[in-house]
Design an enzyme around this catalytic site. Structure first.
Site: not given
Ligand code: NAP
Length: 677
Positions: A674, A676
């Site tokens: 799941d 995105w």
């Molecule tokens: P986050 O807090 O930015 O990241 C969670 C953890 O994952 C952090 O510890 C991060 O480490 C780590 N991480 C970064 N790159 C990774 C990789 N390649 N493999 C494994 N872990 C990794 O998470 P979030 O704010 O929930 O967002 C997660 C991602 O989903 C982001 O890219 C965000 O833009 C995207 N997102 C998209 C939507 C949407 O609807 N399109 C909604 C929510 C989130 P570091 O940051 O220290 O590298």
């Protein structure tokens, strides 16, 4: 279903009538007449509501479901029909643009929703001389067709119709970060040819991970010349920036007849009636809204929507869709910039009366409602918007630049990329930065795409929370290259829906969308869940459900979570809940990768690799189910690679065998994502 009840009951009455009953007392006659009277009244009353519903549906042109091709073939002189399989509106937008383009080549086009047509009559298209069906097909989820194309897809799979003489072309919309890139577009193109259809132009494959708009424009640039050659026609030289809708200003309208943000039925927000779906969302009160992170400059939130009395059912793993409202300040600034009274009641009426789509959004409404509820004003406008608006720039330089950006020339592409995409200019920023641009607001409203519902993975289990749906999300906000602050529409709107001291609850228009992301049928199967960041959301539901299963005395298998966040003291989401689940033994293992608490990054995949022996045993010998949720671009791919390596290092498989192994797990529903991007 109402009609069924009426039939059933009248049947009952006539049956009673056939049984002779000689001695009817006056009381019996009175009761009988009363019942009959009530039934007649009820029938008429029902009829009336149904009629009024029809009118509303017509004005919105929601559905003509099962519409025969007959109408298309014999009652209109169109020869190009552009079907769209669209989930978020982009494929529909592209279909509209292609249908509009047809005009330039002396053809008459229309965009059509395959769900509204009896697609099994597709072969009849050949009855129209020089006709063609174009398909803009988006791929969704795990290589699936969109909801509105599902029936058509099923038909293609099952039919052996002869499509000889049917001319077609397909443009697919997909995203390369997903496993099954453009599966639906590819299938449609292949299947229509197999059935004997004539491919007028090669399949186009749009990639949303790089630049879908450019892919579409490039395909279109070659598609039309190919169509001209195929049909022996020439471009008429007519401009395609003709209007599709005309403005009607309602100076003297009863405001009760004006849409105020409803998606389907007028006043549906005042009188809510189940079943609730995308056309009839439920107004769910926000009963909880709390910040999840303890530090850092982001805002991660936990929101609970109250669905009591809504009859809405959901399962852990489903998605909740919410309809957000645009920032009121941005809406007002557009009105001010264009010098318009946003509270004017208007309709945009399709100039083509035969067209199914009577209005671009529910009408009559006000400009303010349209810009707040129905139109996407926050994203970067597509090229066709710039092209059509260019005519309203009085400064020749500004006009030229807009035309250039809309063109397919290398210079134009570069300018659009830097000035619109990289600088993240939305329509307001464009109006502010091009002072000579003064489009009529109704044309702008015609051109902007529809504001879409936003989907969130549900973060609760209905077994534990039958009356609420939980959301876990991060508020999107950052500064763009032009120094403006970009704010995500839905997350910022949700953030402000605070529960006040006096108990006042804001509401959110929502509905549930079913997914395939499901716990194993047998609770005894082990589950391995990987969800860093907000990817934890569906797993909160899964863990709650496993706890509930345990309480029911079920034999619940190992429940393992891999979560990741930046700092232990900052964004360890649901720390208390997760540690408690671990303490009571619902979570048999809680693995957390704090990525920034040490010099070297630690991610979930590093922890997976650390536990490779245990994981391989669970997967290979104990039938474990694997779930991945979160970022598609990097995380999901890196996790996938970690599993290949585990299969190679512990299972002794070659790389090819490992890839094959996990492919099979996916087909069996034992590796679900799941994700995105
Ligand atoms: P986050 O807090 O930015 O990241 C969670 C953890 O994952 C952090 O510890 C991060 O480490 C780590 N991480 C970064 N790159 C990774 C990789 N390649 N493999 C494994 N872990 C990794 O998470 P979030 O704010 O929930 O967002 C997660 C991602 O989903 C982001 O890219 C965000 O833009 C995207 N997102 C998209 C939507 C949407 O609807 N399109 C909604 C929510 C989130 P570091 O940051 O220290 O590298």
């Amino acid at each position: 279903y109402g009609d069924g009840n009426i039939d059933g009951e009248s049947q009952l009455l006539s049956d009673e009538g056939q049984t002779p009953e000689p001695l009817l007392g006056s009381l019996d006659i009175f009761i009988f007449s009363l019942i009959a009277g009530l039934l007649i009244y009820w029938f008429l009353f029902r009829k009336k509501t149904d009629d009024s519903k029809d009118i509303i549906i017509q004005t919105l042109s929601i559905s003509n479901k099962g519409c025969s091709f007959e109408l298309f073939i014999h009652q209109s002189n169109r020869n190009v029909v552009v079907f769209y399989g669209s989930q978020t509106g982009t494929a529909e937008e592209f279909a509209n643009r292609l249908a509009k383009d047809a005009h330039r080549y002396g053809m008459k086009g229309m965009a059509a929703d395959p769900e509204e047509y009896d697609m099994s009559e597709l072969s009849r298209l050949k009855e129209i001389p020089n006709s063609m069906a174009v398909f803009c097909m988006a791929t969704y989820g795990e290589g699936d067709p969109t909801d509105n194309a599902q029936e058509f897809y099923d038909w293609m799979q099952g039919t052996d119709d002869d499509l000889e003489g049917v001319n077609f072309a397909v443009f697919g919309l997909g995203n390369k970060t997903y496993e099954h890139f453009n599966a639906t577009g590819k299938y449609t193109d292949k299947r229509l040819a197999e059935l004997g259809g004539k491919r007028v132009f090669d399949l186009g494959l749009g990639d949303d991970d790089s630049n879908l708009e450019e892919d579409f424009i490039s395909w279109k640039e070659q598609f039309w010349p190919a169509v001209c050659e195929f049909f022996g026609v020439e471009a008429t030289g007519e401009d395609s920036s003709i209007r599709q809708f005309e403005l009607v200003v309602h100076n003297d309208i009863n405001m009760n007849q004006v849409y105020t943000g409803e998606m389907g039925r007028l006043k549906s927000f005042q009188t809510q009636k189940p079943p609730f779906d995308s056309k009839n969302p439920f107004l769910a009160p926000v009963s909880v809204n709390r910040k999840l992170n303890k530090g850092g400059n982001r805002h991660l939130m936990h929101i609970e929507l109250d669905i009591m009395d809504s009859k809405i059912r959901y399962d852990a793993g489903d998605h909740v869709a919410v309809y957000p409202i645009n920032d009121a300040v941005v809406v007002s600034r557009i009105g001010e910039r264009l010098g318009v009274d946003l509270d004017t009641a208007i309709s945009l009426k399709n100039l083509d009366e035969e067209c199914n789509k009577k209005h671009p959004f529910p009408c009559p409404t006000t400009y303010r409602t349209a810009l707040s509820h129905y139109l996407d004003i926050n994203n970067k406008p597509r090229k066709n918007v710039l092209y059509d608006l260019a005519q309203y720039a009085s400064d020749p330089q500004e006009q030229e630049n807009m035309r250039k950006m809309a063109s397919a020339s290398p210079e134009g592409k570069a300018l659009y990329q830097s000035w619109v995409l990289d600088s993240e200019r939305n329509i307001l920023a464009i109006l502010e930065d091009l002072p000579s641009l003064n489009p009529p607001i109704d044309h702008l409203c015609e051109l902007l795409p529809r504001l879409q519902a936003r989907y969130y993975s549900i973060a609760s289990s209905s077994k534990v929370h039958p009356n609420s749906i939980h959301i876990c999300a991060v508020v999107i906000e950052y500064t763009t290259e032009t120094g403006r602050v970009y704010k995500g529409v839905a997350t910022n709107w949700l953030k402000n829906k605070e529960v006040t001291e006096n108990g006042h609850k804001h509401t959110v228009p929502m509905y549930v969308r079913r997914s395939q992301f499901r716990l194993p049928f047998k609770p005894s199967n082990p589950v391995i869940m990987i969800g860093p960041g907000t990817g934890i959301a569906p797993f909160m539901g899964f863990i709650q459900e496993r706890a509930w299963q345990k309480e029911q005395g079920k034999d619940v298998g190992e429940t393992i979570l891999y979560f990741g966040c930046r700092h232990k003291n900052e964004d360890f989401l649901y720390q208390q809940e997760l540690e408690e689940f671990e303490r009571v033994g619902v979570l048999t293992q809680l693995n957390i990768a704090f990525s920034r608490d040490q010099e070297r990054k630690i991610y979930v995949q590093h922890l997976l690799k650390k536990n490779k022996e245990q994981l391989w045993k669970l997967i290979h010998s104990n039938n474990a189910h694997i779930y991945v949720c979160g970022d598609a671009r990097n995380m999901a791919r890196d996790v996938h690679t970690a599993f290949y390596e585990i299969a190679e290092e512990v299972g002794g498989l070659t790389h090819t065998q490992a890839v094959d192994y996990f492919k099979k797990l996916m087909t069996k529903g034992r590796y679900s994502q799941d994700v995105w991007s």
